[in-house]
Motif scaffolding. Structure first.
Motif, mmCIF file in Angstrom:
data_model
loop_
_atom_site.group_PDB
_atom_site.id
_atom_site.type_symbol
_atom_site.label_atom_id
_atom_site.label_comp_id
_atom_site.label_asym_id
_atom_site.label_seq_id
_atom_site.Cartn_x
_atom_site.Cartn_y
_atom_site.Cartn_z
ATOM 1 N N LEU A 136 -3.051 31.766 1.841
ATOM 2 C CA LEU A 136 -3.892 31.166 2.887
ATOM 3 C C LEU A 136 -3.699 29.650 2.896
ATOM 4 O O LEU A 136 -3.524 29.028 3.945
ATOM 5 N N GLY B 105 -0.146 28.678 4.108
ATOM 6 C CA GLY B 105 -0.023 28.875 5.553
ATOM 7 C C GLY B 105 -0.669 27.744 6.324
ATOM 8 O O GLY B 105 -0.278 27.414 7.437
ATOM 9 N N LYS C 224 3.065 23.837 7.849
ATOM 10 C CA LYS C 224 3.578 23.351 9.113
ATOM 11 C C LYS C 224 3.671 21.826 9.147
ATOM 12 O O LYS C 224 4.604 21.269 9.709
ATOM 13 N N ARG D 13 3.863 38.486 5.576
ATOM 14 C CA ARG D 13 2.987 37.913 6.592
ATOM 15 C C ARG D 13 2.907 36.400 6.423
ATOM 16 O O ARG D 13 3.009 35.642 7.397
ATOM 17 N N SER E 266 4.201 33.298 8.800
ATOM 18 C CA SER E 266 3.144 32.454 9.376
ATOM 19 C C SER E 266 3.297 30.991 9.009
ATOM 20 O O SER E 266 2.470 30.184 9.398
ATOM 21 N N LEU E 267 4.315 30.655 8.225
ATOM 22 C CA LEU E 267 4.465 29.261 7.821
ATOM 23 C C LEU E 267 4.618 28.351 9.026
ATOM 24 O O LEU E 267 4.116 27.236 9.044
ATOM 25 N N GLY E 268 5.331 28.848 10.023
ATOM 26 C CA GLY E 268 5.438 28.076 11.266
ATOM 27 C C GLY E 268 6.335 26.864 11.156
ATOM 28 O O GLY E 268 6.145 25.882 11.869
ATOM 29 N N VAL F 125 4.667 42.561 13.593
ATOM 30 C CA VAL F 125 4.059 41.349 14.142
ATOM 31 C C VAL F 125 4.877 40.137 13.720
ATOM 32 O O VAL F 125 4.999 39.161 14.467
ATOM 33 N N LYS G 275 6.192 36.566 15.566
ATOM 34 C CA LYS G 275 5.993 35.201 15.060
ATOM 35 C C LYS G 275 7.334 34.464 15.017
ATOM 36 O O LYS G 275 7.422 33.296 15.398
ATOM 37 N N ARG H 233 -10.171 30.038 10.862
ATOM 38 C CA ARG H 233 -8.847 30.620 10.726
ATOM 39 C C ARG H 233 -8.094 30.420 12.029
ATOM 40 O O ARG H 233 -8.612 30.740 13.101
ATOM 41 N N ARG I 83 -1.931 28.804 16.434
ATOM 42 C CA ARG I 83 -1.644 27.372 16.548
ATOM 43 C C ARG I 83 -1.376 26.943 17.997
ATOM 44 O O ARG I 83 -0.489 26.156 18.248
ATOM 45 N N ASP J 296 -7.842 38.097 7.587
ATOM 46 C CA ASP J 296 -6.395 38.246 7.554
ATOM 47 C C ASP J 296 -5.976 39.652 7.941
ATOM 48 O O ASP J 296 -4.936 39.851 8.571
ATOM 49 N N ASP K 19 -3.956 39.853 13.186
ATOM 50 C CA ASP K 19 -2.671 39.262 12.833
ATOM 51 C C ASP K 19 -2.064 38.653 14.089
ATOM 52 O O ASP K 19 -1.912 39.334 15.101
ATOM 53 N N PHE K 20 -1.755 37.390 14.029
ATOM 54 C CA PHE K 20 -1.168 36.664 15.148
ATOM 55 C C PHE K 20 -1.947 36.891 16.441
ATOM 56 O O PHE K 20 -1.388 37.020 17.512
ATOM 57 N N GLN L 137 -5.962 44.201 14.437
ATOM 58 C CA GLN L 137 -5.293 45.288 13.719
ATOM 59 C C GLN L 137 -6.258 46.428 13.465
ATOM 60 O O GLN L 137 -5.997 47.567 13.795
#
Lengths: 845, 427
Positions: free
Chosen positions: A85, A88, A92, A122, A126-128, A157, A161, B18, B22, B92, B96-97, B101
């Motif tokens: 968490l 993530g 960025k 995941r 999600s690091l982006g 998913v 991303k 959360r 972005r 989480d 997701d994105f 879910q």
């Protein structure tokens, strides 16, 4: 993610200020990093928790990044999750640090425990960080093939991303076809659903540039695919069902038999306890039966009960969302719901937003058979202590009155409201009585009798006051005290803050004068004198208009100001039926809740904060880019005409602000060879206290103005040699869109933008801010990389010309397309140069 | 798609935040907070649950709240703050994105590892319909409702039990002459299971239960207190419910997932006997005075007792003082004049079925009356809770748990409660 920007927020006393604590944490974490002593994990947990709680309240803890990563070598899954968490959140903005994490995340992606594999994957996705995408491809590929469904679910998913980070990497790795395979054969329904959502998003975004993607998107709607999903419906979670149902609603069945098959299959979804599933199902039903009128009506009947159950079984929030949809259906087919009106009665403890919707529905379903009950119920709300509710209820009663033929009883009720002697009730009722009289002049006698008893001192709200004054002028003949009440109001001219009221007062005094000259003479003189010195331009101009008109010929004035009026048959609907259809197409979406359709993908974001709602504008822009449809123009023209009809009655009510100088028909072109005026009125007119030498044909306005000592704004505007822009130019979105529609393109150009400027496009606010520095204001902006679209507005220093610009920037090719519309065609080239020079400076500063 | 999810405290700081995609400008939580707090200048209108501000849509999210509550037992600022890491963990897995879910506690259980830190529930008002069982009734094991589905009892072993609550919210509007203008029952059969091994459960409802008003001949129901059929206008069911036998013997079968969920929601507009009748008299007594007499009568059997009754009545805005006259020797009652809202409030702790209570109030005004005083006051509204009573007469006749192995017989709680939703008497 807790945005680092928030860290600047001054910490409240109960929150740690940050710095000292963070460095403490840093040392403690460092000590623990290599330790293998028993109990280490527990200490770590506590420290990690602290870090994350700081992060949540907005303290910047990115400085402990490397320590966190060092501590991440653990088998404790709770610790791992906290670490993921954290990583993530900060990766960025710290790409260098992110590189540190790649290693351990990749290692975790190969862990024995599928839970850890999934979580690591995941987090990795999600690091982006755009320049780390190459590290994603391998783990993602493995993830899609993983034996565990949790990992596959995450990977599905993850592909999406990756696509958003780097579309080319995602496509080059052939992920979409892999997803498609998985979607059509995976045993786990959630994996299937995630593949579907990812593919839908990817192919929709690709469709504009790639024919293949467009084709693939179509195949999602093909019969085999749709049936595949329908047959697995019950395996999906309730949310995944919604996604599938949305897909089905876009499917076009071959024949009616197929439609019935699908509806039978989905019938039981209507009894689902989850409102989202029910609404999605209803959308399928409604859309499939659109062309089958009878069945469509049966669908309405069928869905009524489930919808009502949803409205009453959930929280007010859910109730509101469902009610908004019910509202839409009621508006489309009020007759189907006319016997259910009791369900739309308001409960005293409901939030106002729910009550408001219900009132609108009650208004819509009112017909001959239920009006009595509905109006009786509404009258109860009017007496309510809740003032906004009372107001809305009065408006509802008024609306019902305006849409019915037999308004006898309703008029009585409205007049009873006036007798309640509550200020807000009186105010709201007066506005309605005015509208009622415009539609049903035959009721004037009853109304006037009651309205005449109202003391103007008890009416303070501008709208209500304006309505009362309008009646005083319009029915001056029947209201005995009219001239004297008006006189009193004129005496307090200076205390009247509302220009709307002053405008109405002017008109009313003139009307009254034309009917009862001797009594109104003084009031007229005072009003005109006050009017011509009024600081408000409209009031000032109208006062002069009346003055010159009366001066010129009283009988002409009579015909212009006081002609016999036609009753208004229909008041303009606030929403066009086309708009309603579009909202219906977007059933089960926010469009219904906002009662506004979203036509553009992606939606435009408004920079104009004052604007009422963002979609109203984007919809117009949407039409524009397609090309102005003739029907649209016709509608606009009609609207202008409709406004002209009550030009003199309530100009300032029309907030759209159609210029009242631009009208054609009704009131213009009076015949100037009118018969000589009655001597009497001429004589009265001289008594108007503005001392002016009588000229038969007043040649120019200068004479009057000079006599009044006002002075005219001098000299016609000269075109400056170099174009200067007005730094304070402003326009509201409505006016902009109207102007955009009306004007032809004066200049269309292609240019390019500095690549450094393109980098700045990442922040959507950057360009508008930059341009504002050059006195060019952004009205709307939108789009996604690589294509951004902006609308700008600028005005010449002296205000003589406005410039409207549509600017499309392609961030990958650095090309810019400009379309400029200008009031003054001659200066558009100069403006374009100015615009381009401003644009070229973007990013170079 | 969901871009961000946040939970704010009353003061506006983040408890949980959360960001999934972005794609939203910075400071959205603060923007949201300001907007909601100052929705309309006068503070009289509340913000709708969904609104759009500068192109960002803000939502009130319900289902996530329920999943979190299942875990924490109690949903409050304190429990969220203490368990924020667990909440992040849940979030989480839930989203997701930006795509939901799962919100099923059952599914989440296999993904989530943090253990909840249980907060003392006794002093916190809880969310959700089952909360009303907490109101000081000793027959109800109140702790169970606020028990986390995953946390173990102090003893270490989980107690095998299942709760089935029949919760009915009733709305009644009486006309000024005392007739029922509208009435509706919104009911829920709520279940919360703490059974291990997910056994199948069968719920049997009334034999004479009908769904859809058209399904029974109209002479089938005799209005108020008779023994006519129970007719639901409409209902809906939880995903897990099977109705294979419903048409034959009115039973529902299901394998209850973990956590709290509605087995069935139903709606009834069939007439029923309102549990309370209210009589209001308001009379002028001189130019600056008036008298209000409120009479409330409990129309249910004397074996049943209603709790926490609150009677409210808005008074004319120019009321300055109110003197109350309660029945002599009465306990557990008090009356108050809320000056800022110009409202009369009458609290009664308990009302036994069949009894009647009266309140007299003398009002003093700051200005002379004009017009009709009944247009300046009222309507009278009631809130109350009546345990072990439901006006619809819908019943769970039995609750059968399919036995698995040698487990001891689990505790079963079938509880009924009625609550006022909108109970209004016009004057």
């Amino acid at each position: 993610m807790a945005p680092p920007a928030q860290s600047h927020r001054s910490p409240s006393p109960s929150q740690p200020s940050g710095k000292g604590e963070v460095s403490d944490l840093k040392t403690q974490l460092r000590q623990l990093a290599g330790s293998r002593a028993p109990g280490t994990d527990d200490t770590k947990r506590d420290l990690f928790k602290k870090v994350i709680s700081y992060m949540t309240i907005g303290i910047d803890v990115s400085s402990v990044f490397s320590e966190m990563v060092m501590c991440s070598a653990t088998s404790d899954i709770v610790l791992k999750k906290m670490c993921y968490l954290y990583v993530g959140n900060y990766a960025k903005h710290n790409p260098d640090l992110a590189l540190l994490t790649i290693n351990f995340l990749q290692r975790d992606c190969k862990d024995e425990d599928p839970m850890i594999r999934g979580l690591a994957l995941r987090s990795l996705c999600s690091l982006g960080v755009a320049n780390l995408v190459e590290y994603l491809v391998g783990p993602l590929g493995n993830g899609l093939k993983d034996g565990n469904s949790y990992v596959r679910m995450v990977a599905a998913v993850g592909v999406l991303k990756l696509y958003h980070l780097s579309a080319s990497t995602c496509l080059d790795a052939d992920f979409p076809p892999l997803l498609k395979q998985l979607m059509l054969k995976d045993k786990d329904a959630q994996v299937v659903a995630n593949c579907l959502t990812s593919l839908q998003e990817i192919w929709s975004l690709e469709a504009s540039t790639s024919e293949e993607a467009a084709r693939e998107r179509e195949t999602l709607l093909s019969k085999p695919v749709v049936y595949y999903f329908l047959n697995r419906m019950k395996e999906f979670s309730e949310w995944a069902q919604c996604i599938v149902l949305e897909l089905v609603s876009k499917y076009v069945p071959m024949d009616t038999e197929e439609i019935f098959d699908i509806m039978n299959l989905l019938e039981d979804r209507l009894h689902h306890a989850n409102g989202a599933v029910v609404l999605a199902t209803i959308k399928v039903f409604l859309h499939m039966t659109l062309s089958m009128t009878d069945v469509h009506q049966q669908v309405y009947e069928r869905i009524k009960a489930p919808l009502l159950t949803l409205v009453s079984s959930g929280s007010p929030e859910q109730s509101y969302a469902v009610l908004s949809h019910l509202h839409l259906l009621v508006m489309r087919a009020p007759y189907i719901f006319s016997s259910d009106y009791k369900h739309f009665y308001c409960q005293y403890n409901e939030p106002f937003y729910v009550k408001k919707l219900k009132l609108e529905m009650l208004t819509a379903v009112a017909n001959e058979s239920n009006t009595y009950e509905i109006v009786t119920e509404l009258c109860e709300y009017v007496a309510n202590v809740d003032i906004p509710m009372a107001r809305e209820s009065i408006r509802a009663v008024g609306k019902i009155a305006l849409q019915q033929y037999d308004v006898n009883a309703i008029v009585d009720r409205l007049l009873q409201f006036l007798e309640m002697e509550k200020e807000h009730v009186t105010a709201e009722t007066l506005v309605l009585v005015k509208d009622l009289l415009r539609k049903y002049p035959q009721w004037s006698h009853d109304c006037i009798a009651v309205v005449g008893n109202i003391s103007s001192k008890n009416v303070q709200e501008p709208k209500a006051k304006a309505a009362l004054i309008w009646m005083l002028g319009e029915y001056a003949q029947d209201m005995q005290d009219s001239p004297y009440i008006l006189e009193g109001l004129v005496e307090n001219w200076d205390e009247e803050d509302s220009a709307e009221v002053r405008l109405h007062l002017l008109t009313a005094v003139v009307k009254c004068f034309l009917r009862r000259a001797p009594e109104t003479q003084k009031a007229l003189g005072d009003a005109l004198a006050a009017g011509v010195t009024d600081f408000h331009q409209d009031v000032h101009d109208r006062a002069f208009l009346y003055y010159r008109l009366l001066k010129y010929d009283v009988s002409v004035a009579e015909r212009i100001v006081n002609p016999p009026k036609q009753a208004v048959s229909v008041f303009a609907d606030t929403q066009s039926s086309e708009m309603k259809d579009r909202i219906f197409d977007e059933f089960n979406s926010l469009s219904v809740v906002y009662q506004k359709a979203q036509f553009l993908q992606p939606s435009y974001m408004f920079t104009d904060k004052e604007h009422r709602g963002p979609f109203a504008f984007s919809e117009e822009l949407g039409n524009l880019s397609i090309g102005t449809e003739p029907s649209d123009a016709a509608v606009a023209a009609q609207r202008v005409e409709a406004n002209d009809k009550d030009l003199l009655l309530g100009t300032s009510e029309k907030e759209e602000g159609h210029g009242y100088g631009s009208n054609g028909s009704a009131y213009s072109a009076p015949s100037y060879n009118a018969s000589t005026t009655a001597g009497a009125s001429q004589a009265h007119f001289d008594l108007v206290s503005i001392d002016q030498p009588s000229t038969v044909h007043p040649p120019v306005s200068f004479a009057i103005d000079d006599l009044l000592g006002l002075g005219m704004p001098s000299a016609p505007s000269s075109v400056p040699s170099t174009l200067q822009l007005n730094a304070k130019a402003s326009i509201d979105a409505n006016a902009f869109q109207q102007k955009w529609r009306q004007q032809p393109i004066s200049l269309s150009q292609e240019t390019s933008i500095d690549p450094r400027g393109v980098a700045g496009m990442m922040n959507p606010q950057a360009l508008p801010q930059h341009m504002q520095g050059h006195s060019i204001n952004c009205i709307a902006s939108g789009g996604q990389a690589p294509k951004f679209k902006f609308f700008f507005f600028a005005q010449k220093e002296d205000g003589s010309s406005a410039y409207l610009v549509e600017c499309i920037i392609n961030s990958s090719s650095c090309k810019v397309q400009l379309k400029i519309k200008a009031d003054e065609q001659a200066t558009s080239q100069a403006f374009s140069e100015l615009f381009q020079s401003a644009l070229s400076k973007f990013g170079s500063a | 798609m969901i871009s961000q999810f946040f939970v704010l405290s009353q003061r506006g700081d983040n408890i949980v935040f959360r960001d999934y995609r972005r794609d939203v400008q910075k400071g959205s939580a603060e923007i949201f907070f300001r907007k909601v707090k100052f929705w309309k200048d006068d503070g009289k209108e509340e913000a709708p649950p969904v609104f759009n501000l500068d192109g960002v849509n803000y939502f009130h999210v319900k289902r996530i709240a329920r999943a979190i509550k299942d875990y924490l037992g109690v949903l409050s600022e304190e429990s969220m703050r203490k368990n924020f890491v667990l909440v992040y963990e849940l979030l989480d897995e839930v989203i997701d994105f930006g795509y939901v879910q799962t919100t099923s506690t059952e599914v989440l259980k296999s993904y989530v590892f943090n253990e909840p830190i249980v907060v003392d529930a006794a002093r916190l008002p809880t969310l959700g319909p089952a909360a009303l069982f907490m109101q000081g009734n000793k027959r109800m094991p109140g702790t169970a409702v606020t028990k986390s589905v995953v946390a173990n009892d102090p003893g270490g072993r989980k107690r095998e039990e299942i709760f089935v609550d029949i919760i009915e919210k009733i709305s009644v509007t009486f006309s000024s002459s005392g007739y029922v203008l509208t009435s509706e029952i919104d009911g829920t059969i709520q279940m919360k299971s703490y059974l291990t091994g997910n056994p199948e459960i069968r719920l049997a409802l009334n034999d004479d239960l009908h769904i859809g008003r058209g399904s029974v001949p109209s002479f089938g129901y005799s209005g108020s207190s008779g023994t006519g059929a129970v007719i639901l206008d409409d209902c809906n069911f939880h995903e897990s419910v099977h109705m294979d036998n419903f048409d034959i013997d009115r039973t529902l079968s299901l394998v209850p997932p973990d956590g709290e969920f509605p087995v069935m929601n139903y709606r009834i507009t069939q007439e029923f006997k309102p549990p309370f009748t209210i009589n209001t008299l308001i009379e002028e007594a001189g130019s600056l005075k008036a008298e209000v007499i409120l009479k409330i009568r409990a129309e249910f059997p004397s074996s049943i007792t209603a709790n926490t009754i609150l009677i409210e009545m808005p008074l004319p805005t120019y009321t300055t003082r109110v003197n109350f006259d309660l029945e002599r020797g009465i306990v557990g009652q008090n009356a108050d004049f809320k000056e800022s809202q110009k409202k009369l409030e009458w609290n009664i702790k308990k009302i036994v079925g069949g009894s009647e209570h009266t309140l007299r109030a003398k009002l003093t005004f700051s200005q002379e009356l004009h017009g009709n005083i009944t247009k300046e006051a009222g309507p009278v509204s009631l809130t109350f809770t009546i345990p072990m009573y439901n006006p619809s007469r819908l019943q769970v006749k039995y609750l059968q748990i399919a036995k698995k192995g040698k487990t001891t017989n689990p505790y079963r709680w079938v509880r009924y409660v009625t609550q006022a939703n909108s109970y209004v008497a016009r004057i």
